[in-house]
Design a protein around this motif. Structure first.
Motif, PDB file in Angstrom:
ATOM      1  N   VAL A 122       1.302  -1.555  -0.075  1.00 19.98           N
ATOM      2  CA  VAL A 122       0.310   0.280   0.227  1.00 19.98           C
ATOM      3  C   VAL A 122       0.736   1.426  -0.258  1.00 19.98           C
ATOM      4  N   ARG A 123       2.153   0.721   0.666  1.00 20.37           N
ATOM      5  CA  ARG A 123       2.959   2.410   0.874  1.00 20.37           C
ATOM      6  C   ARG A 123       3.330   2.473  -0.920  1.00 20.37           C
ATOM      7  N   MET A 124       4.124   1.541  -1.298  1.00 17.35           N
ATOM      8  CA  MET A 124       4.734   1.613  -2.722  1.00 17.35           C
ATOM      9  C   MET A 124       3.821   2.198  -3.100  1.00 17.35           C
ATOM     10  N   GLY A 125       1.817   1.729  -3.595  1.00 21.27           N
ATOM     11  CA  GLY A 125       1.347   2.216  -4.448  1.00 21.27           C
ATOM     12  C   GLY A 125       1.229   4.345  -4.380  1.00 21.27           C
ATOM     13  N   ILE A 126       1.115   4.395  -2.993  1.00 25.45           N
ATOM     14  CA  ILE A 126       0.979   5.757  -2.192  1.00 25.45           C
ATOM     15  C   ILE A 126       2.325   6.679  -2.830  1.00 25.45           C
ATOM     16  N   LEU A 127       3.328   5.858  -2.977  1.00 22.39           N
ATOM     17  CA  LEU A 127       4.671   6.510  -3.373  1.00 22.39           C
ATOM     18  C   LEU A 127       4.438   7.311  -4.763  1.00 22.39           C
ATOM     19  N   MET A 128       4.188   5.580  -5.507  1.00 23.66           N
ATOM     20  CA  MET A 128       4.162   5.544  -7.061  1.00 23.66           C
ATOM     21  C   MET A 128       3.017   6.186  -7.638  1.00 23.66           C
ATOM     22  N   ALA A 129       1.992   6.631  -6.841  1.00 27.15           N
ATOM     23  CA  ALA A 129       0.900   7.903  -7.092  1.00 27.15           C
ATOM     24  C   ALA A 129       1.348   9.017  -7.035  1.00 27.15           C
ATOM     25  N   ALA A 130       2.099   9.324  -6.396  1.00 26.63           N
ATOM     26  CA  ALA A 130       2.827  10.804  -5.809  1.00 26.63           C
ATOM     27  C   ALA A 130       3.724  10.751  -6.780  1.00 26.63           C
ATOM     28  N   ASP A 131       4.479   9.530  -7.182  1.00 26.15           N
ATOM     29  CA  ASP A 131       5.817  10.321  -9.007  1.00 26.15           C
ATOM     30  C   ASP A 131       4.517  10.194  -9.615  1.00 26.15           C
ATOM     31  N   VAL A 132       3.935   9.893  -9.761  1.00 32.87           N
ATOM     32  CA  VAL A 132       3.271  10.153 -11.245  1.00 32.87           C
ATOM     33  C   VAL A 132       1.521  11.595 -11.214  1.00 32.87           C
ATOM     34  N   LEU A 133       1.813  11.610  -9.947  1.00 28.68           N
ATOM     35  CA  LEU A 133       1.455  13.827  -9.969  1.00 28.68           C
ATOM     36  C   LEU A 133       2.588  14.181 -10.477  1.00 28.68           C
ATOM     37  N   ALA A 134       3.750  13.902  -9.752  1.00 24.29           N
ATOM     38  CA  ALA A 134       4.680  14.421 -10.172  1.00 24.29           C
ATOM     39  C   ALA A 134       5.495  14.696 -11.240  1.00 24.29           C
ATOM     40  N   LEU A 135       4.625  13.297 -12.272  1.00 26.95           N
ATOM     41  CA  LEU A 135       5.879  13.871 -13.154  1.00 26.95           C
ATOM     42  C   LEU A 135       4.543  14.491 -14.376  1.00 26.95           C
ATOM     43  N   CYS A 136       2.970  14.115 -13.765  1.00 24.69           N
ATOM     44  CA  CYS A 136       2.405  14.800 -14.587  1.00 24.69           C
ATOM     45  C   CYS A 136       3.015  16.127 -14.139  1.00 24.69           C
ATOM     46  N   LEU A 137       2.861  17.292 -12.956  1.00 23.44           N
ATOM     47  CA  LEU A 137       3.372  18.408 -12.752  1.00 23.44           C
ATOM     48  C   LEU A 137       4.143  19.280 -13.228  1.00 23.44           C
ATOM     49  N   ALA A 138       4.971  18.076 -13.256  1.00 23.12           N
ATOM     50  CA  ALA A 138       7.143  18.989 -13.612  1.00 23.12           C
ATOM     51  C   ALA A 138       6.005  19.201 -15.474  1.00 23.12           C
ATOM     52  N   SER A 139       5.881  18.528 -16.564  1.00 26.98           N
ATOM     53  CA  SER A 139       5.878  18.029 -17.643  1.00 26.98           C
ATOM     54  C   SER A 139       5.046  19.300 -18.464  1.00 26.98           C
ATOM     55  N   PHE A 140       4.000  19.474 -17.151  1.00 29.67           N
ATOM     56  CA  PHE A 140       3.297  21.242 -17.243  1.00 29.67           C
ATOM     57  C   PHE A 140       4.102  22.287 -17.442  1.00 29.67           C
ATOM     58  N   LEU A 141       4.521  21.825 -15.887  1.00 24.95           N
ATOM     59  CA  LEU A 141       5.182  22.990 -15.646  1.00 24.95           C
ATOM     60  C   LEU A 141       6.534  23.535 -16.601  1.00 24.95           C
ATOM     61  N   GLY A 142       6.836  22.928 -16.904  1.00 22.35           N
ATOM     62  CA  GLY A 142       8.551  22.573 -17.967  1.00 22.35           C
ATOM     63  C   GLY A 142       7.568  23.680 -18.903  1.00 22.35           C
ATOM     64  N   LEU A 143       6.325  23.206 -19.537  1.00 22.78           N
ATOM     65  CA  LEU A 143       5.748  23.592 -20.806  1.00 22.78           C
ATOM     66  C   LEU A 143       5.227  25.621 -20.689  1.00 22.78           C
ATOM     67  N   PHE A 144       4.325  25.837 -19.238  1.00 24.85           N
ATOM     68  CA  PHE A 144       4.193  26.721 -18.503  1.00 24.85           C
ATOM     69  C   PHE A 144       5.486  28.016 -17.884  1.00 24.85           C
ATOM     70  N   VAL A 145       6.676  27.496 -17.577  1.00 25.71           N
ATOM     71  CA  VAL A 145       7.965  28.136 -17.565  1.00 25.71           C
ATOM     72  C   VAL A 145       8.717  28.453 -19.236  1.00 25.71           C
ATOM     73  N   ARG A 146       8.371  27.549 -20.022  1.00 30.45           N
ATOM     74  CA  ARG A 146       9.120  27.739 -21.411  1.00 30.45           C
ATOM     75  C   ARG A 146       8.172  28.953 -22.236  1.00 30.45           C
ATOM     76  N   PHE A 147       6.787  29.199 -21.416  1.00 33.74           N
ATOM     77  CA  PHE A 147       5.801  30.218 -22.477  1.00 33.74           C
ATOM     78  C   PHE A 147       5.540  31.084 -21.108  1.00 33.74           C
ATOM     79  N   ASP A 148       6.727  31.474 -20.575  1.00 30.84           N
ATOM     80  CA  ASP A 148       6.526  32.861 -19.251  1.00 30.84           C
ATOM     81  C   ASP A 148       5.981  32.942 -18.755  1.00 30.84           C
ATOM     82  N   LEU A 149       4.960  32.146 -18.402  1.00 33.20           N
ATOM     83  CA  LEU A 149       4.827  31.921 -16.830  1.00 33.20           C
ATOM     84  C   LEU A 149       3.128  32.035 -17.817  1.00 33.20           C
TER      85      LEU A 149
END
Length: 98
Positions: free
Chosen positions: A15-42
């Motif tokens: 269960v702990r591993m599943g929660i940590l994996m879900a947190a990683d998925v959320l972080a990866l999704c956020l990082a992908s779109f934050l990269g675009l957001f920063v690239r295009f001047d917020l």
């Protein structure tokens, strides 16, 4: 932070591993779109639709590859309360590879 995790995360390792994996998925999704957001001047309206579409199409592959790399690097099986230099190197290598 460790006390917080010990207090609120379940004791079951899977269960702990599943929660940590879900947190990683959320972080990866956020990082992908934050990269675009920063690239295009917020400014979300400046992001070309084809860039956003490409990011969405690539995201499942990125998530899958990253989770496989993290799993192979034993990121979900390490006891982080006793982590040392070796585990820190594993984190750097896994994140760099992902």
């Amino acid at each position: 932070m460790y006390e917080f995790l010990e207090k609120y995360l379940p004791r079951d390792k899977r269960v702990r591993m599943g929660i940590l994996m879900a947190a990683d998925v959320l972080a990866l999704c956020l990082a992908s779109f934050l990269g675009l957001f920063v690239r295009f001047d917020l400014n979300i309206s400046k992001i070309p639709p084809e860039y956003a579409r490409a990011a969405l199409e690539f995201l499942p592959y990125y998530i899958l590859a990253s989770l496989v790399i993290f799993f192979l690097a034993r990121m979900y099986s390490t006891m982080w309360s006793v982590a040392g230099v070796r585990e820190a190197l594993h984190v750097v290598a896994a994140c760099g590879l992902a």
